[in-house]
Design a protein around this motif. Structure first.
Motif, PDB file in Angstrom:
ATOM      1  N   LEU A  39      12.158  -9.970  20.371  1.00 44.78           N
ATOM      2  CA  LEU A  39      12.107 -10.293  18.949  1.00 44.78           C
ATOM      3  C   LEU A  39      13.508 -10.103  18.372  1.00 44.78           C
ATOM      4  O   LEU A  39      14.081  -9.012  18.461  1.00 44.78           O
ATOM      5  N   CYS A  40      14.074 -11.176  17.813  1.00 46.73           N
ATOM      6  CA  CYS A  40      15.428 -11.149  17.240  1.00 46.73           C
ATOM      7  C   CYS A  40      15.291 -11.295  15.727  1.00 46.73           C
ATOM      8  O   CYS A  40      14.764 -12.305  15.259  1.00 46.73           O
ATOM      9  N   VAL A  41      15.755 -10.311  14.973  1.00 46.13           N
ATOM     10  CA  VAL A  41      15.510 -10.279  13.528  1.00 46.13           C
ATOM     11  C   VAL A  41      16.811 -10.046  12.771  1.00 46.13           C
ATOM     12  O   VAL A  41      17.594  -9.162  13.125  1.00 46.13           O
ATOM     13  N   THR A  42      17.012 -10.830  11.714  1.00 45.46           N
ATOM     14  CA  THR A  42      18.153 -10.670  10.818  1.00 45.46           C
ATOM     15  C   THR A  42      17.652 -10.273   9.434  1.00 45.46           C
ATOM     16  O   THR A  42      16.641 -10.781   8.964  1.00 45.46           O
ATOM     17  N   ALA A  43      18.377  -9.373   8.774  1.00 45.80           N
ATOM     18  CA  ALA A  43      18.118  -9.024   7.371  1.00 45.80           C
ATOM     19  C   ALA A  43      19.434  -9.124   6.619  1.00 45.80           C
ATOM     20  O   ALA A  43      20.403  -8.450   6.968  1.00 45.80           O
ATOM     21  N   THR A  44      19.474  -9.963   5.583  1.00 45.62           N
ATOM     22  CA  THR A  44      20.702 -10.144   4.812  1.00 45.62           C
ATOM     23  C   THR A  44      20.641  -9.476   3.443  1.00 45.62           C
ATOM     24  O   THR A  44      21.617  -9.532   2.696  1.00 45.62           O
ATOM     25  N   ASP A  45      19.524  -8.856   3.091  1.00 42.30           N
ATOM     26  CA  ASP A  45      19.419  -8.193   1.781  1.00 42.30           C
ATOM     27  C   ASP A  45      19.994  -6.781   1.864  1.00 42.30           C
ATOM     28  O   ASP A  45      19.297  -5.788   1.643  1.00 42.30           O
ATOM     29  N   MET A  46      21.292  -6.699   2.161  1.00 35.98           N
ATOM     30  CA  MET A  46      21.935  -5.410   2.397  1.00 35.98           C
ATOM     31  C   MET A  46      22.027  -4.554   1.140  1.00 35.98           C
ATOM     32  O   MET A  46      22.057  -3.325   1.232  1.00 35.98           O
ATOM     33  N   ALA A  47      22.068  -5.164  -0.029  1.00 38.21           N
ATOM     34  CA  ALA A  47      22.106  -4.370  -1.255  1.00 38.21           C
ATOM     35  C   ALA A  47      20.854  -3.506  -1.370  1.00 38.21           C
ATOM     36  O   ALA A  47      20.916  -2.342  -1.764  1.00 38.21           O
ATOM     37  N   VAL A  48      19.718  -4.087  -0.997  1.00 38.57           N
ATOM     38  CA  VAL A  48      18.455  -3.335  -1.023  1.00 38.57           C
ATOM     39  C   VAL A  48      18.440  -2.278   0.066  1.00 38.57           C
ATOM     40  O   VAL A  48      18.103  -1.110  -0.172  1.00 38.57           O
ATOM     41  N   LEU A  49      18.827  -2.650   1.271  1.00 44.45           N
ATOM     42  CA  LEU A  49      18.786  -1.725   2.407  1.00 44.45           C
ATOM     43  C   LEU A  49      19.823  -0.609   2.303  1.00 44.45           C
ATOM     44  O   LEU A  49      19.664   0.440   2.932  1.00 44.45           O
ATOM     45  N   CYS A  50      20.879  -0.842   1.543  1.00 38.44           N
ATOM     46  CA  CYS A  50      21.952   0.154   1.441  1.00 38.44           C
ATOM     47  C   CYS A  50      21.829   1.050   0.216  1.00 38.44           C
ATOM     48  O   CYS A  50      22.773   1.765  -0.120  1.00 38.44           O
ATOM     49  N   GLY A  51      20.693   1.024  -0.484  1.00 41.66           N
ATOM     50  CA  GLY A  51      20.432   2.020  -1.507  1.00 41.66           C
ATOM     51  C   GLY A  51      20.643   1.600  -2.936  1.00 41.66           C
ATOM     52  O   GLY A  51      20.497   2.428  -3.840  1.00 41.66           O
ATOM     53  N   ASN A  52      20.969   0.329  -3.208  1.00 37.20           N
ATOM     54  CA  ASN A  52      21.148  -0.097  -4.593  1.00 37.20           C
ATOM     55  C   ASN A  52      19.842  -0.160  -5.363  1.00 37.20           C
ATOM     56  O   ASN A  52      19.835  -0.059  -6.585  1.00 37.20           O
TER      57      ASN A  52
END
Length: 560
Positions: free
Chosen positions: A205-218
């Motif tokens: 399973l190869c997965v990308t997440a581009t919502d880094m603002a959410v994942l990085c604590g914003n």
């Protein structure tokens, strides 16, 4: 992920691009585009974009749905799937571009132009079939055109439909895909429930997440609604994001008696990319609590502490039996032992190793400079992964430690030497060029900062009274006098010594995730809703101002 490429640039750049296009046969409107050599125009008037061994067609440069910055993602995905296929098909002779009856089946759930699927078909050995799906009929038509242009109809099947529904329809064991690639715009969470059911046992399973603002604590509350975890604003936020994504995948898999085995998990540029094997086994699912945990971060000095959700011990009956226990905690007092401030609690995150070192070693050895344009960076990233401490979650940023204690930063190897000389393990990290992973306790890290300040003759006049840095620097520990900054032979890792490339150089202005895809990749297909709403707020304001002026005129006339 294939994303739209913006066209633009000033008149001087445009004139230069047009002049170059006249000489080379490239597109005249290729201004504002990096990697211009990849954009040409064929005899039928289509814009042709070449990457790897694949070519994709677009109506014009303004309709191109392609981001060259993501080539590293596509190169890495191709290499990982190839390595996975070779492990699954050991001893089977296969040729790239041809159907292998004993090979693996691949689903690209969000295919857009189909570039990634076509590259898989032309570059990966051991494929039985590739399904390139997209919900947009126009995108599916583009995939069909590109598949025909690249002559890979025998391998790639275009499909128009909802990605989740397609995967739900393949959740029966005999119908599952061996590889599923999810590369959405934003969060992948809407597709994870179906994906963990539609991938075969031992599948990739190869997965990308581009919502880094959410994942990085914003936005911690948004992170919880999407991923079931609270993100913290920490200097190790990029690895934190990777571990939240892995925790989310494990959570979805556990609901169906399945679990994940991370092979390679990376924070790259503006997104996370993880490659995991999905296995089935209720007994192993019970061990998930020991792989997950909460993170305590001091609100003052930002010291980190970890609290696993469970722990494993050997059962008294022996025979390899495992006893599942609840952990005791918390690992910190109500106030930080170093600066006296309170703590924030984040997670749960994945605490177990995020890479499979034997797999990464085989992957690195399999890379070919002739096949991948981003070969130098692939080597640099994978070499760094092999050097990372696998059993140490998260890291500290050296620049931030110096900022808290208000002192200038010395050479990186000086601090690494201090940790190694004290008998602790230390490594750099692929996620942050200033990051340090170590098993040294927080007490020693602050002792090291005090010892460095003393060695450099730094005074505390620039630290305000009561600040976390002042409280830390005012303390005295026995370890302060034992810190040794003599150069250690292992302080400079091979990847750094050889100046291997790890981070993306800016290829163009405003490079990054670009904007969301248009629903159409064909000519003259405009987004009517977008046109209708263009400037609606300014129009509304003008209308309100006009109403106010009219009302004022009526009032003035009545008073007269």
């Amino acid at each position: 992920m294939v994303e739209p490429m913006k066209a633009g640039g000033d008149m001087d750049e445009q004139e230069e691009a047009e002049a170059a296009a006249d000489k080379t046969g490239s597109l005249k409107e290729s201004s504002g585009v990096c990697h211009k050599d990849r954009f040409t125009q064929n005899s039928d008037g289509w814009t042709v974009v070449k990457e790897g061994q694949a070519e994709v067609l677009f109506p014009s440069l303004n309709d191109v749905f392609y981001n060259p910055v993501q080539e590293f993602n596509r190169d890495l995905s191709t290499a990982v799937i190839q390595a996975h296929a070779m492990q699954q098909l050991e001893g089977v002779e296969c040729v790239a571009g041809e159907v292998c009856n004993e090979g693996i089946s691949v689903l690209e759930a969000l295919a857009a132009s189909g570039l990634r699927s076509i590259r898989f078909a032309k570059e990966i050995r051991g494929l039985k079939s590739v399904v390139a799906n997209d919900w947009s009929k126009q995108a599916t038509e583009s995939i069909r055109r590109n598949v025909s242009h690249n002559k890979v109809e025998q391998l790639v099947t275009p499909h128009n439909g909802d990605a989740s529904l397609l995967m739900y329809q393949h959740k029966q064991p005999k119908e599952r895909f061996h590889v599923i690639d999810l590369d959405p715009y934003g969060s992948p969470t809407p597709f994870l429930d179906s994906a963990v059911q539609a991938v075969s046992d031992g599948g990739l399973l190869c997965v990308t997440a581009t919502d880094m603002a959410v994942l990085c604590g914003n936005s911690p509350e948004t992170c919880y609604t999407k991923y079931g975890a609270i993100a913290l604003k920490t200097r190790s936020c990029h690895e934190f994001a990777v571990r939240i994504l892995l925790q989310c995948l494990e959570s979805h898999a556990n609901r169906y008696g399945r679990y994940i085995e991370p092979l390679l998990s990376l924070s790259i540029d503006f997104y996370c990319r993880v490659f995991v094997r999905v296995q089935t086994g209720q007994a192993v699912c019970k061990q998930s609590t020991s792989k997950l945990g909460q993170v305590y971060q001091c609100t003052g000095c930002e010291s980190l502490a970890l609290q696993p959700l469970g722990r494993l011990t050997t059962h008294k009956q022996g025979g390899g039996h495992i006893k599942y226990c609840l952990p005791s905690g918390p690992p910190v007092d109500r106030h930080c032992a170093h600066c006296g401030n309170s703590h924030h609690i984040g997670g749960p995150i994945w605490l177990a190793p995020i890479h499979n070192l034997p797999f990464v070693t085989d992957l690195l050895e399999s890379l070919s400079e002739d096949q991948f344009q981003t070969y130098p960076r692939m080597v640099g990233m994978l070499s760094m992964v092999l050097e990372e401490l696998q059993d140490i979650p998260l890291y500290y940023e050296l620049a931030r430690l110096c900022n808290i204690t208000k002192q200038s930063q010395g050479k990186l190897t000086i601090y690494l030497s201090a940790l190694l000389n004290a008998g602790y393990r230390v490594s750099l990290t692929h996620a942050n060029k200033h990051g340090i992973k170590t098993d040294a306790p927080n007490t020693f890290i602050w002792s090291m900062m005090r010892a460095w300040a003393k060695k450099e003759g730094r005074v505390k006049s620039n630290l305000s009274e009561g600040s976390p840095g002042r409280i830390i620097m005012d303390k005295r520990e026995d370890a302060d006098d034992s810190v040794c900054f003599d150069e250690h032979p292992l302080a400079n890792p091979e990847s750094r010594k050889n100046s291997l490339k790890r981070f993306q150089m800016n290829p163009e202005r405003n490079w990054g995730p670009k904007m969301r895809s248009k629903t159409s990749t064909l000519k003259n297909m405009q987004n009517s809703k977008k046109l209708k709403n263009q400037g609606k707020y300014s129009k509304k304001k003008l209308s309100e101002d006009g109403d106010l002026r009219a009302k004022k005129l009526r009032t003035d006339s009545e008073s007269i």
